[in-house]
Design a protein around this motif. Structure first.
Motif, PDB file in Angstrom:
ATOM      1  N   TYR A  99       0.845  -1.205   0.000  1.00 20.27           N
ATOM      2  CA  TYR A  99       0.000   0.000   0.000  1.00 20.27           C
ATOM      3  C   TYR A  99       0.881   1.256   0.000  1.00 20.27           C
ATOM      4  O   TYR A  99       0.699   2.143  -0.838  1.00 20.27           O
ATOM      5  N   ILE A 100       1.819   1.333   0.941  1.00 24.03           N
ATOM      6  CA  ILE A 100       2.696   2.514   1.059  1.00 24.03           C
ATOM      7  C   ILE A 100       3.499   2.723  -0.215  1.00 24.03           C
ATOM      8  O   ILE A 100       3.581   3.826  -0.739  1.00 24.03           O
ATOM      9  N   VAL A 101       4.098   1.656  -0.736  1.00 28.47           N
ATOM     10  CA  VAL A 101       4.932   1.772  -1.933  1.00 28.47           C
ATOM     11  C   VAL A 101       4.080   2.153  -3.139  1.00 28.47           C
ATOM     12  O   VAL A 101       4.444   3.042  -3.912  1.00 28.47           O
ATOM     13  N   GLY A 102       2.926   1.517  -3.296  1.00 25.04           N
ATOM     14  CA  GLY A 102       2.053   1.829  -4.428  1.00 25.04           C
ATOM     15  C   GLY A 102       1.598   3.275  -4.440  1.00 25.04           C
ATOM     16  O   GLY A 102       1.639   3.945  -5.478  1.00 25.04           O
ATOM     17  N   VAL A 103       1.186   3.787  -3.298  1.00 22.52           N
ATOM     18  CA  VAL A 103       0.749   5.185  -3.208  1.00 22.52           C
ATOM     19  C   VAL A 103       1.914   6.127  -3.491  1.00 22.52           C
ATOM     20  O   VAL A 103       1.779   7.101  -4.231  1.00 22.52           O
ATOM     21  N   THR A 104       3.078   5.824  -2.919  1.00 21.46           N
ATOM     22  CA  THR A 104       4.246   6.684  -3.109  1.00 21.46           C
ATOM     23  C   THR A 104       4.721   6.674  -4.558  1.00 21.46           C
ATOM     24  O   THR A 104       5.234   7.678  -5.050  1.00 21.46           O
ATOM     25  N   LEU A 105       4.511   5.562  -5.248  1.00 23.64           N
ATOM     26  CA  LEU A 105       4.870   5.487  -6.672  1.00 23.64           C
ATOM     27  C   LEU A 105       3.688   5.871  -7.559  1.00 23.64           C
ATOM     28  O   LEU A 105       3.502   5.311  -8.638  1.00 23.64           O
ATOM     29  N   ASP A 106       2.915   6.836  -7.102  1.00 26.18           N
ATOM     30  CA  ASP A 106       1.810   7.388  -7.895  1.00 26.18           C
ATOM     31  C   ASP A 106       0.800   6.331  -8.322  1.00 26.18           C
ATOM     32  O   ASP A 106       0.422   6.250  -9.495  1.00 26.18           O
ATOM     33  N   SER A 107       0.364   5.515  -7.373  1.00 32.29           N
ATOM     34  CA  SER A 107      -0.666   4.486  -7.567  1.00 32.29           C
ATOM     35  C   SER A 107      -0.252   3.367  -8.517  1.00 32.29           C
ATOM     36  O   SER A 107      -1.103   2.721  -9.126  1.00 32.29           O
ATOM     37  N   LEU A 108       1.042   3.146  -8.635  1.00 36.65           N
ATOM     38  CA  LEU A 108       1.514   2.021  -9.435  1.00 36.65           C
ATOM     39  C   LEU A 108       1.077   0.726  -8.751  1.00 36.65           C
ATOM     40  O   LEU A 108       1.301   0.556  -7.554  1.00 36.65           O
ATOM     41  N   PRO A 109       0.415  -0.188  -9.466  1.00 38.11           N
ATOM     42  CA  PRO A 109       0.038  -1.463  -8.841  1.00 38.11           C
ATOM     43  C   PRO A 109       1.284  -2.137  -8.255  1.00 38.11           C
ATOM     44  O   PRO A 109       2.329  -2.212  -8.908  1.00 38.11           O
ATOM     45  N   THR A 110       1.166  -2.605  -7.033  1.00 45.06           N
ATOM     46  CA  THR A 110       2.312  -3.137  -6.313  1.00 45.06           C
ATOM     47  C   THR A 110       1.956  -4.480  -5.689  1.00 45.06           C
ATOM     48  O   THR A 110       0.866  -4.652  -5.160  1.00 45.06           O
TER      49      THR A 110
END
Length: 195
Positions: A144-155
């Motif tokens: 969740y944190i990484v995806g949001v920080t990467l501009d909603s990139l699916p993670t």
């Protein structure tokens, strides 16, 4: 080994970003057009998160490391919950939401300042997703944190294999880095040994 956590064809799908977040470093492998195009290592990882907990909560490193592993990063997962324990003759009553904020802030810092700069330097690829591996990828809610920080990139988390899950041919220390992913794929492709 980190690379063995990546499902068979997932690593080489066009335009993936693989983040191997370990204790002391974060390895970045970028695949574009089904080919590896960039590798980087930045000197930030889980040890930095543990250090932040040490400083803010005045705890020894080993206790901060233990706490870090048990705090989920999913939003609203810990409203009002406390972590209580005695250590060195002192009682602690820590707010789990505050711990979540400490961990999340450092992860955002690592991704925002280090990983995004690498991605921007690689050009304007349309990244399909980020695959997270390494010890820190075991943290619940990290995607969740990484995806949001990467501009909603699916993670997606792809957890590394443990030594006891590997056959002897797979137990090779060179497979523990982002570059190990490529070596593993190459070895598996050109070897008669069943991986």
């Amino acid at each position: 080994a980190t690379s063995l956590g990546i499902p068979r064809n997932e690593a080489v799908v066009a335009n993936n970003v693989i983040l191997d977040i370990g204790g002391g470093t974060t390895d970045i492998a970028i695949f574009a057009n089904k080919r590896p195009c960039y590798f980087a290592t930045v000197p930030f990882g889980g040890d930095d998160i543990s250090h932040d907990i040490c400083v803010v909560e005045h705890l020894p490193q080993y206790k901060a490391e233990e706490i870090k592993k048990g705090i989920p990063l999913t939003p609203n997962a810990l409203p009002g919950e406390k972590l209580s324990f005695d250590l060195g003759g002192r009682s602690y009553d820590l707010d789990k939401t505050e711990l979540q904020a400490i961990i999340g802030a450092r992860l955002e810092n690592i991704i925002e300042e280090k990983v995004k700069s690498v991605l921007e330097a690689c050009g304007n690829f349309a990244y399909e997703r980020a695959l997270l591996t390494g010890g820190v990828a075991r943290t619940k809610g990290i995607e969740y944190i990484v995806g949001v920080t990467l501009d909603s990139l699916p993670t997606k988390r792809v957890l590394p294999a443990f030594e006891d899950q590997l056959v002897s041919e797979q137990y090779n220390e060179c497979y523990v880095t982002a570059m190990g992913i490529l070596k593993y794929i190459q070895d598996r492709t050109f070897s008669s040994i069943a991986y």
